[in-house]
Design an enzyme around this catalytic site. Structure first.
Site, PDB file in Angstrom:
ATOM      1  N   GLY A 252      12.046  32.510  45.031  1.00  0.00           N
ATOM      2  CA  GLY A 252      12.313  31.331  45.840  1.00  0.00           C
ATOM      3  C   GLY A 252      12.185  30.039  45.069  1.00  0.00           C
ATOM      4  O   GLY A 252      12.831  29.038  45.398  1.00  0.00           O
TER       5      GLY A 252
ATOM      6  N   ASP B 237      17.680  37.200  45.320  1.00  0.00           N
ATOM      7  CA  ASP B 237      18.380  36.483  46.385  1.00  0.00           C
ATOM      8  C   ASP B 237      18.335  34.975  46.132  1.00  0.00           C
ATOM      9  O   ASP B 237      18.373  34.557  44.984  1.00  0.00           O
ATOM     10  CB  ASP B 237      17.820  36.871  47.750  1.00  0.00           C
ATOM     11  CG  ASP B 237      16.380  36.433  47.971  1.00  0.00           C
ATOM     12  OD1 ASP B 237      15.616  36.300  46.998  1.00  0.00           O
ATOM     13  OD2 ASP B 237      16.005  36.224  49.148  1.00  0.00           O
TER      14      ASP B 237
ATOM     15  N   GLY C  32       8.958  33.361  47.503  1.00  0.00           N
ATOM     16  CA  GLY C  32       8.725  33.274  48.933  1.00  0.00           C
ATOM     17  C   GLY C  32       7.401  33.932  49.289  1.00  0.00           C
ATOM     18  O   GLY C  32       6.810  34.659  48.488  1.00  0.00           O
TER      19      GLY C  32
ATOM     20  N   GLU D  35      12.759  40.592  41.593  1.00  0.00           N
ATOM     21  CA  GLU D  35      12.700  41.151  42.953  1.00  0.00           C
ATOM     22  C   GLU D  35      12.840  42.664  43.028  1.00  0.00           C
ATOM     23  O   GLU D  35      12.312  43.300  43.948  1.00  0.00           O
ATOM     24  CB  GLU D  35      13.767  40.488  43.826  1.00  0.00           C
ATOM     25  CG  GLU D  35      13.474  39.060  44.211  1.00  0.00           C
ATOM     26  CD  GLU D  35      13.761  38.056  43.111  1.00  0.00           C
ATOM     27  OE1 GLU D  35      13.440  36.873  43.301  1.00  0.00           O
ATOM     28  OE2 GLU D  35      14.316  38.456  42.059  1.00  0.00           O
TER      29      GLU D  35
END
Length: 369
Positions: A119, A150, A71, A142
């Protein structure tokens, strides 16, 4: 068609083709890209003329290259600083996109060349066919920025064999093609040089249905990659331990020994010591809880976690600090709070699993598997 500078979509034959087109940022997902992907996939889902979907990343010198590095963490950092509510929109809409891909009723074929992280894993792990090349590099790193894996990471990491998922989530190790396939994070191997021809051919064939389109692609791939696959016995033994403290203690003891696993233990312990101590505890709990969850349940848990990462500890957010150190100031010296694994209190990490919303008002309440 969704046609923006960052997202190129077209239908050729009976296949919808998506090219992520933000190569200078390694195709990191912006909010606009998330919204464009979601809108296009919904439109093609309901279009009887589109039998299957294929997705790839672009390269600064042409097509293919890095699939997606994650992301847009610079945007997220600035949005939090500015009090911009789009930081909330980003995660709600991204996780909705992840769920759509995992439950998509038509074949969704991901060409996972180059860097596939964060992402990028979220928009590829739900694919019905996940193709990797000799250039592929898959990871969920992450915890290095004070976040957790996530985009459904709890779900797909927890379903890796043994305790490989805990290792990947905590240590952030990168996987090449062979191990990605062996550990259940990819399905097939294709030499990078053969991607363009297969991509082009996919749009020129006549297919009876989506399954035939996927079978056409799969028939041109190989079931294994060219690299060796490591023995996971040490990973399973260490990352089955009940706590982060037990894991780091065991790794550091083995690193100081003369055992066969000493070098691996030293490298792994060093990797854990660079990550947010607080988020290491969150990650371990996340992956273990997710083993008993559906994808929708996992994404709701992760939506709780990400809200708490950015806002519950406002003023001392591990995530904001981690992004600052890695991507903004680039000093590589995050000031973690607390600074050591040994200093994390159980109540501190448990608080991340308390939802900020009642169940009926959760942003992802409508997701169903």
């Amino acid at each position: 068609m969704t046609q923006t500078p960052e997202l190129l979509c077209e239908v050729r034959g009976h296949v919808g083709f998506i090219t992520l087109n933000r190569p200078k940022a390694l195709n990191a997902l912006s909010l606009g890209m998330v919204r464009g992907l979601l809108a296009q996939l919904l439109a093609w889902r309901d279009d009887a003329d589109v039998l299957a979907v294929a997705v790839r990343g672009s390269h600064k010198e042409g097509v293919f290259g890095h699939f997606c590095a994650g992301g847009d963490i610079r945007f997220l950092h600035q949005a939090v600083q500015d009090g911009n509510p789009q930081v909330e929109d980003f995660f709600t809409e991204e996780y909705t996109l992840n769920h759509l891909i995992f439950t998509y009723p038509k074949p969704y074929i991901a060409f996972m060349d180059g860097v596939v992280m964060g992402g990028g894993m979220g928009i590829s792990q739900g694919a019905s066919l996940r193709i990797v090349t000799e250039k592929s590099k898959l990871a969920m790193p992450e915890a290095l920025i004070g976040l957790f894996p996530d985009v459904g990471g709890g779900y797909f990491l927890s379903r890796c064999p043994g305790h490989v998922g805990e290792w990947l989530g905590l240590a952030g190790e990168s996987l090449a093609a062979s191990e990605a396939i062996a550990f259940g994070l990819a399905d097939a191997y294709l030499p990078a040089a053969e991607q363009a021809a297969l991509w082009d051919a996919l749009g020129t064939q006549g297919f009876a249905d989506g399954a035939a389109a996927q079978a056409f692609v799969q028939s041109r791939t190989q079931p294994q990659g060219p690299q060796a696959v490591r023995d996971t016995a040490a990973i399973d033994r260490v990352f089955a331990l009940p706590t982060v403290q037990a894991i780091i203690d065991t790794l550091e003891a083995e690193a100081a020994s003369a055992s066969d696993s000493a070098e691996w233990a030293q490298q792994t312990a060093a990797a854990l010591r660079k990550r947010s101590p607080l988020l290491l505890h969150v990650v371990l709990e996340q992956i273990r809880r997710a083993r008993g969850m559906s994808m929708a349940e996992d994404l709701r848990m992760e939506r709780d976690l990400v809200r708490n990462c950015f806002f519950q500890r406002l003023g001392q957010s591990e995530t904001v600090e981690g992004i600052r150190a890695l991507a903004i100031d680039k000093d590589q010296s995050p000031r973690w709070n607390p600074p050591r694994i040994e200093d994390v209190a159980e109540a501190d990490w448990q608080a991340f699993f308390t939802s900020p919303w009642p169940a009926h008002s959760h942003p992802l309440a409508a997701l169903k598997d």
